[in-house]
Design a protein around this motif. Sequence first.
Motif, PDB file in Angstrom:
ATOM      1  N   GLY A  61     -11.362  -0.608  -7.397  1.00 16.12           N
ATOM      2  CA  GLY A  61     -12.614   0.094  -7.574  1.00 16.12           C
ATOM      3  C   GLY A  61     -12.831   1.229  -6.594  1.00 16.12           C
ATOM      4  N   GLU A  62     -11.834   1.506  -5.737  1.00 21.36           N
ATOM      5  CA  GLU A  62     -11.959   2.559  -4.711  1.00 21.36           C
ATOM      6  C   GLU A  62     -10.710   3.444  -4.712  1.00 21.36           C
ATOM      7  OE1 GLU A  62     -14.624   3.066  -2.948  1.00 21.36           O
ATOM      8  OE2 GLU A  62     -15.724   1.243  -3.460  1.00 21.36           O
ATOM      9  N   PRO A  63     -10.578   4.328  -5.711  1.00 25.00           N
ATOM     10  CA  PRO A  63      -9.368   5.163  -5.782  1.00 25.00           C
ATOM     11  C   PRO A  63      -9.172   6.067  -4.572  1.00 25.00           C
ATOM     12  CG  PRO A  63     -11.035   5.887  -7.369  1.00 25.00           C
ATOM     13  CD  PRO A  63     -11.508   4.589  -6.812  1.00 25.00           C
ATOM     14  N   ASP A  64     -10.263   6.470  -3.912  1.00 28.24           N
ATOM     15  CA  ASP A  64     -10.139   7.334  -2.733  1.00 28.24           C
ATOM     16  C   ASP A  64      -9.526   6.606  -1.534  1.00 28.24           C
ATOM     17  OD1 ASP A  64     -11.250   9.336  -4.185  1.00 28.24           O
ATOM     18  OD2 ASP A  64     -13.254   9.162  -3.327  1.00 28.24           O
ATOM     19  N   LEU A  65      -9.580   5.274  -1.560  1.00 28.37           N
ATOM     20  CA  LEU A  65      -9.025   4.489  -0.451  1.00 28.37           C
ATOM     21  C   LEU A  65      -7.627   3.958  -0.777  1.00 28.37           C
ATOM     22  CD1 LEU A  65     -12.186   2.399   0.554  1.00 28.37           C
ATOM     23  CD2 LEU A  65     -11.437   4.619   1.429  1.00 28.37           C
ATOM     24  N   SER A  66      -7.193   4.187  -2.008  1.00 29.42           N
ATOM     25  CA  SER A  66      -5.891   3.686  -2.445  1.00 29.42           C
ATOM     26  C   SER A  66      -4.844   4.792  -2.340  1.00 29.42           C
ATOM     27  CB  SER A  66      -5.985   3.199  -3.894  1.00 29.42           C
ATOM     28  OG  SER A  66      -6.973   2.192  -4.017  1.00 29.42           O
ATOM     29  N   GLY A  67      -3.589   4.399  -2.341  1.00 28.65           N
ATOM     30  CA  GLY A  67      -2.516   5.392  -2.300  1.00 28.65           C
ATOM     31  C   GLY A  67      -1.248   4.823  -1.692  1.00 28.65           C
ATOM     32  N   GLU A  68      -0.297   5.721  -1.416  1.00 29.32           N
ATOM     33  CA  GLU A  68       0.977   5.349  -0.805  1.00 29.32           C
ATOM     34  C   GLU A  68       0.977   5.803   0.650  1.00 29.32           C
ATOM     35  OE1 GLU A  68       4.101   6.933  -3.226  1.00 29.32           O
ATOM     36  OE2 GLU A  68       3.547   5.680  -4.961  1.00 29.32           O
ATOM     37  N   PHE A  69       1.383   4.903   1.541  1.00 30.72           N
ATOM     38  CA  PHE A  69       1.328   5.164   2.974  1.00 30.72           C
ATOM     39  C   PHE A  69       2.602   4.652   3.637  1.00 30.72           C
ATOM     40  CE2 PHE A  69      -2.874   4.426   1.249  1.00 30.72           C
ATOM     41  CZ  PHE A  69      -3.575   5.542   1.670  1.00 30.72           C
ATOM     42  N   VAL A  70       2.980   5.297   4.742  1.00 33.16           N
ATOM     43  CA  VAL A  70       4.205   4.930   5.459  1.00 33.16           C
ATOM     44  C   VAL A  70       3.838   4.386   6.839  1.00 33.16           C
ATOM     45  CG1 VAL A  70       6.383   5.799   6.419  1.00 33.16           C
ATOM     46  CG2 VAL A  70       5.538   6.679   4.230  1.00 33.16           C
ATOM     47  N   VAL A  71       4.486   3.283   7.215  1.00 31.56           N
ATOM     48  CA  VAL A  71       4.296   2.725   8.556  1.00 31.56           C
ATOM     49  C   VAL A  71       4.933   3.686   9.557  1.00 31.56           C
ATOM     50  CG1 VAL A  71       4.724   0.749  10.088  1.00 31.56           C
ATOM     51  CG2 VAL A  71       4.355   0.375   7.633  1.00 31.56           C
ATOM     52  N   ASP A  72       4.162   4.094  10.582  1.00 26.44           N
ATOM     53  CA  ASP A  72       4.676   5.097  11.524  1.00 26.44           C
ATOM     54  C   ASP A  72       5.558   4.465  12.601  1.00 26.44           C
ATOM     55  OD1 ASP A  72       3.029   4.023  13.540  1.00 26.44           O
ATOM     56  OD2 ASP A  72       1.503   5.577  13.355  1.00 26.44           O
ATOM     57  N   ASP A  73       6.064   5.314  13.507  1.00 25.98           N
ATOM     58  CA  ASP A  73       6.991   4.849  14.555  1.00 25.98           C
ATOM     59  C   ASP A  73       6.366   3.819  15.485  1.00 25.98           C
ATOM     60  OD1 ASP A  73       8.915   6.483  13.538  1.00 25.98           O
ATOM     61  OD2 ASP A  73       8.612   8.098  14.989  1.00 25.98           O
ATOM     62  N   GLN A  74       5.048   3.822  15.576  1.00 25.73           N
ATOM     63  CA  GLN A  74       4.340   2.853  16.409  1.00 25.73           C
ATOM     64  C   GLN A  74       4.001   1.565  15.655  1.00 25.73           C
ATOM     65  OE1 GLN A  74       3.721   6.138  18.626  1.00 25.73           O
ATOM     66  NE2 GLN A  74       5.339   5.169  18.567  1.00 25.73           N
ATOM     67  N   GLY A  75       4.420   1.503  14.396  1.00 23.87           N
ATOM     68  CA  GLY A  75       4.153   0.304  13.600  1.00 23.87           C
ATOM     69  C   GLY A  75       2.734   0.259  13.060  1.00 23.87           C
ATOM     70  N   LYS A  76       2.119   1.432  12.870  1.00 23.46           N
ATOM     71  CA  LYS A  76       0.741   1.474  12.373  1.00 23.46           C
ATOM     72  C   LYS A  76       0.687   2.149  11.011  1.00 23.46           C
ATOM     73  CE  LYS A  76      -1.291   1.547  16.968  1.00 23.46           C
ATOM     74  NZ  LYS A  76      -2.078   2.309  17.942  1.00 23.46           N
ATOM     75  N   LEU A  77      -0.347   1.787  10.253  1.00 26.62           N
ATOM     76  CA  LEU A  77      -0.604   2.374   8.948  1.00 26.62           C
ATOM     77  C   LEU A  77      -1.924   3.128   9.056  1.00 26.62           C
ATOM     78  CD1 LEU A  77       1.058   2.035   6.329  1.00 26.62           C
ATOM     79  CD2 LEU A  77      -0.598   0.326   5.607  1.00 26.62           C
ATOM     80  N   ASP A  78      -1.906   4.438   8.774  1.00 29.58           N
ATOM     81  CA  ASP A  78      -3.103   5.267   8.862  1.00 29.58           C
ATOM     82  C   ASP A  78      -3.762   5.320   7.490  1.00 29.58           C
ATOM     83  OD1 ASP A  78      -5.069   6.993   9.671  1.00 29.58           O
ATOM     84  OD2 ASP A  78      -3.787   8.767   9.706  1.00 29.58           O
ATOM     85  N   LEU A  79      -4.905   4.632   7.360  1.00 32.74           N
ATOM     86  CA  LEU A  79      -5.577   4.520   6.069  1.00 32.74           C
ATOM     87  C   LEU A  79      -6.894   5.281   6.061  1.00 32.74           C
ATOM     88  CD1 LEU A  79      -4.985   0.707   5.478  1.00 32.74           C
ATOM     89  CD2 LEU A  79      -3.714   2.615   4.500  1.00 32.74           C
ATOM     90  N   PRO A  80      -7.313   5.769   4.881  1.00 35.65           N
ATOM     91  CA  PRO A  80      -8.591   6.472   4.794  1.00 35.65           C
ATOM     92  C   PRO A  80      -9.739   5.558   5.225  1.00 35.65           C
ATOM     93  CG  PRO A  80      -7.357   6.649   2.736  1.00 35.65           C
ATOM     94  CD  PRO A  80      -6.631   5.684   3.594  1.00 35.65           C
ATOM     95  N   LEU A  81     -10.714   6.119   5.841  1.00 38.65           N
ATOM     96  CA  LEU A  81     -11.941   5.453   6.252  1.00 38.65           C
ATOM     97  C   LEU A  81     -11.767   4.562   7.476  1.00 38.65           C
ATOM     98  CD1 LEU A  81     -14.803   5.648   4.996  1.00 38.65           C
ATOM     99  CD2 LEU A  81     -14.390   3.448   3.921  1.00 38.65           C
ATOM    100  N   ILE A  82     -10.734   3.727   7.484  1.00 35.74           N
ATOM    101  CA  ILE A  82     -10.604   2.755   8.582  1.00 35.74           C
ATOM    102  C   ILE A  82      -9.587   3.158   9.638  1.00 35.74           C
ATOM    103  CG2 ILE A  82     -11.472   0.771   7.295  1.00 35.74           C
ATOM    104  CD1 ILE A  82      -8.615  -0.003   6.636  1.00 35.74           C
ATOM    105  N   GLY A  83      -8.790   4.205   9.389  1.00 37.14           N
ATOM    106  CA  GLY A  83      -7.855   4.707  10.397  1.00 37.14           C
ATOM    107  C   GLY A  83      -6.631   3.842  10.584  1.00 37.14           C
ATOM    108  N   ASP A  84      -6.130   3.795  11.822  1.00 40.58           N
ATOM    109  CA  ASP A  84      -4.880   3.082  12.138  1.00 40.58           C
ATOM    110  C   ASP A  84      -5.075   1.568  12.088  1.00 40.58           C
ATOM    111  OD1 ASP A  84      -3.453   5.379  12.469  1.00 40.58           O
ATOM    112  OD2 ASP A  84      -3.605   5.425  14.650  1.00 40.58           O
ATOM    113  N   ILE A  85      -4.197   0.916  11.332  1.00 36.65           N
ATOM    114  CA  ILE A  85      -4.186  -0.539  11.239  1.00 36.65           C
ATOM    115  C   ILE A  85      -2.802  -1.011  11.694  1.00 36.65           C
ATOM    116  CG2 ILE A  85      -4.280  -2.520   9.658  1.00 36.65           C
ATOM    117  CD1 ILE A  85      -6.962  -1.265   9.932  1.00 36.65           C
ATOM    118  N   PRO A  86      -2.726  -1.954  12.661  1.00 32.75           N
ATOM    119  CA  PRO A  86      -1.411  -2.473  13.074  1.00 32.75           C
ATOM    120  C   PRO A  86      -0.695  -3.139  11.900  1.00 32.75           C
ATOM    121  CG  PRO A  86      -3.146  -3.158  14.593  1.00 32.75           C
ATOM    122  CD  PRO A  86      -3.821  -2.562  13.409  1.00 32.75           C
ATOM    123  N   ALA A  87       0.538  -2.704  11.650  1.00 38.31           N
ATOM    124  CA  ALA A  87       1.307  -3.243  10.521  1.00 38.31           C
ATOM    125  C   ALA A  87       2.655  -3.808  10.961  1.00 38.31           C
ATOM    126  CB  ALA A  87       1.535  -2.155   9.471  1.00 38.31           C
TER     127      ALA A  87
END
Length: 197
Positions: A61-87
């Motif tokens: 129900g939230e297409p603006d928050l959905s999508g394809e994302f890559v885990v960065d070198d620090q092991g984090k996922l940068d997501l819309p609205l909530i920012g960096d999430i440890p992954a």
Amino acid sequence: MKQKLLNGLTGLVILGLLQGCASGEFAEHNTQSQMASGRVFSQPEVYRLGPSDKLRVMVFGEPDLSGEFVVDDQGKLDLPLIGDIPAGNSSVKELETRIITALKDGYLKEPRVSLEVISSRPFFIQGEVARPGEYSYKNGLTLQDAIAVAGGYSYRANTSNIFIRPVGSNYEVPVNLTGARLYLRPGDSIRIPERYF
């Protein structure tokens, strides 16, 4: 006479120190090898996320928050609205829970989140196979499958002495292909040596 005795004792002390250093280095190598071989190859493990893993995140129900994302070198996922999430080193389920918790914190009342790994970190295979190189990892990949993906053994391959350097280890572990299926993790490096006859 005293000088000769002193020189002899000094030589023995130095030799003892050198042997101690060498045996310490051997012991460290042996310990590292045991730690590496202690990793269970005979059963698949829960996939743990790491840098370069590409994920599809769906927030229903939230297409603006959905999508394809890559885990960065620090092991984090940068997501819309909530920012960096440890992954890094998380399972997909653990990361889903973490994202839901972050979205509940002042953003969405009852978020529903689904994650899918689109592409994983690679594994590496070198030595006596038809096509050595870097290959995409698939969950549940076995050593036997990895060799097949690389085109199978070359005619010079020594199939009785295969080595794996598990991800995160500096040392190779000898493995035997007879018997149980051997499972790999992303980042593992396989070496197929050459036979001498």
